[in-house]
Design a protein around this motif. Structure first.
Motif, PDB file in Angstrom:
ATOM      1  N   SER A  71       0.707  -1.301 -28.436  1.00  0.00           N
ATOM      2  CA  SER A  71       0.053  -1.771 -29.654  1.00  0.00           C
ATOM      3  C   SER A  71       1.059  -1.743 -30.973  1.00  0.00           C
ATOM      4  CB  SER A  71      -1.451  -1.326 -29.933  1.00  0.00           C
ATOM      5  OG  SER A  71      -1.940  -1.360 -31.011  1.00  0.00           O
ATOM      6  N   SER A  72       1.602  -0.420 -30.867  1.00  0.00           N
ATOM      7  CA  SER A  72       2.542  -0.235 -31.748  1.00  0.00           C
ATOM      8  C   SER A  72       3.630  -1.350 -32.062  1.00  0.00           C
ATOM      9  CB  SER A  72       3.002   0.981 -31.945  1.00  0.00           C
ATOM     10  OG  SER A  72       4.360   1.486 -32.040  1.00  0.00           O
ATOM     11  N   ASP A  73       4.103  -1.623 -30.848  1.00  0.00           N
ATOM     12  CA  ASP A  73       5.431  -2.643 -30.566  1.00  0.00           C
ATOM     13  C   ASP A  73       4.703  -3.919 -31.343  1.00  0.00           C
ATOM     14  OD1 ASP A  73       6.945  -0.793 -29.513  1.00  0.00           O
ATOM     15  OD2 ASP A  73       6.470  -1.770 -27.261  1.00  0.00           O
ATOM     16  N   LEU A  74       3.319  -4.210 -30.841  1.00  0.00           N
ATOM     17  CA  LEU A  74       3.033  -5.642 -31.451  1.00  0.00           C
ATOM     18  C   LEU A  74       2.753  -5.443 -33.026  1.00  0.00           C
ATOM     19  CD1 LEU A  74       1.602  -8.208 -30.528  1.00  0.00           C
ATOM     20  CD2 LEU A  74      -0.652  -6.978 -30.520  1.00  0.00           C
ATOM     21  N   LEU A  75       2.562  -4.222 -33.582  1.00  0.00           N
ATOM     22  CA  LEU A  75       2.448  -4.129 -35.074  1.00  0.00           C
ATOM     23  C   LEU A  75       3.973  -4.312 -35.599  1.00  0.00           C
ATOM     24  CD1 LEU A  75      -0.184  -1.316 -35.653  1.00  0.00           C
ATOM     25  CD2 LEU A  75      -0.543  -3.621 -36.227  1.00  0.00           C
ATOM     26  N   VAL A 105       6.455  -5.998 -34.459  1.00  0.00           N
ATOM     27  CA  VAL A 105       6.925  -7.477 -34.317  1.00  0.00           C
ATOM     28  C   VAL A 105       6.174  -8.098 -35.673  1.00  0.00           C
ATOM     29  CG1 VAL A 105       6.830  -9.645 -32.898  1.00  0.00           C
ATOM     30  CG2 VAL A 105       7.293  -7.343 -31.737  1.00  0.00           C
ATOM     31  N   ARG A 106       4.797  -7.955 -35.579  1.00  0.00           N
ATOM     32  CA  ARG A 106       4.095  -8.526 -36.635  1.00  0.00           C
ATOM     33  C   ARG A 106       4.564  -8.197 -37.885  1.00  0.00           C
ATOM     34  NH1 ARG A 106       1.853 -12.851 -38.648  1.00  0.00           N
ATOM     35  NH2 ARG A 106       0.037 -12.509 -39.749  1.00  0.00           N
ATOM     36  N   LEU A 107       5.085  -6.926 -38.303  1.00  0.00           N
ATOM     37  CA  LEU A 107       5.703  -6.483 -39.434  1.00  0.00           C
ATOM     38  C   LEU A 107       7.099  -7.257 -39.667  1.00  0.00           C
ATOM     39  CD1 LEU A 107       5.684  -4.793 -42.078  1.00  0.00           C
ATOM     40  CD2 LEU A 107       6.619  -2.908 -40.484  1.00  0.00           C
ATOM     41  N   LYS A 108       7.854  -7.341 -38.711  1.00  0.00           N
ATOM     42  CA  LYS A 108       8.974  -8.033 -38.865  1.00  0.00           C
ATOM     43  C   LYS A 108       9.084  -9.287 -39.386  1.00  0.00           C
ATOM     44  CE  LYS A 108      13.466  -8.069 -36.520  1.00  0.00           C
ATOM     45  NZ  LYS A 108      14.187  -7.660 -35.514  1.00  0.00           N
ATOM     46  N   ASN A 109       7.923 -10.130 -38.504  1.00  0.00           N
ATOM     47  CA  ASN A 109       7.685 -11.777 -38.796  1.00  0.00           C
ATOM     48  C   ASN A 109       7.115 -11.658 -40.165  1.00  0.00           C
ATOM     49  OD1 ASN A 109       8.225 -12.377 -36.323  1.00  0.00           O
ATOM     50  ND2 ASN A 109       5.806 -12.463 -35.576  1.00  0.00           N
TER      51      ASN A 109
END
Length: 110
Positions: free
Chosen positions: A1-5, A7-11
């Protein structure tokens, strides 16, 4: 879930960078358009001034031409009157000369 966050932050950061760049480009274009508008306004003012100056010059020229036309018209009238007087004088002189010639001729035949 933290990886997903992450990636989302990077996007979101990339999208923010793109949008910031686009905003800066739009601001530059807006500034260019404003400068162009100012230039056009200045050109229009100069053009309006030039038209106004030319209008004044044309009015002055028209007035001068009207005055010159009136002077020439008066001169033409004067010359026409002078011609009529000269023709009348010539006709009178011619009649007088004919009378004298007739009188002279009648004396010479007697």
């Amino acid at each position: 879930s933290s990886d997903l966050l992450e990636v989302r932050l990077k996007n979101v950061e990339e999208l923010l960078a793109v949008m910031t760049s686009e905003k800066e480009t739009m601001e530059i274009k807006l500034e260019q358009a404003s400068l162009k508008m100012e230039c056009l306004k200045k050109e229009k003012e100069e053009s309006d001034e030039a038209v106004a100056e030319m209008s004044v010059k044309l009015v002055v020229c028209q007035d001068r031409l009207k005055t010159e036309l009136e002077v020439r018209d008066d001169a033409l009238t004067g010359l026409t009157d002078e011609k009529a007087a000269l023709v009348e004088n010539w006709q009178m002189s011619s009649k007088s000369l004919r009378r004298r010639l007739l009188v002279t001729m009648s004396w010479s035949t007697t």
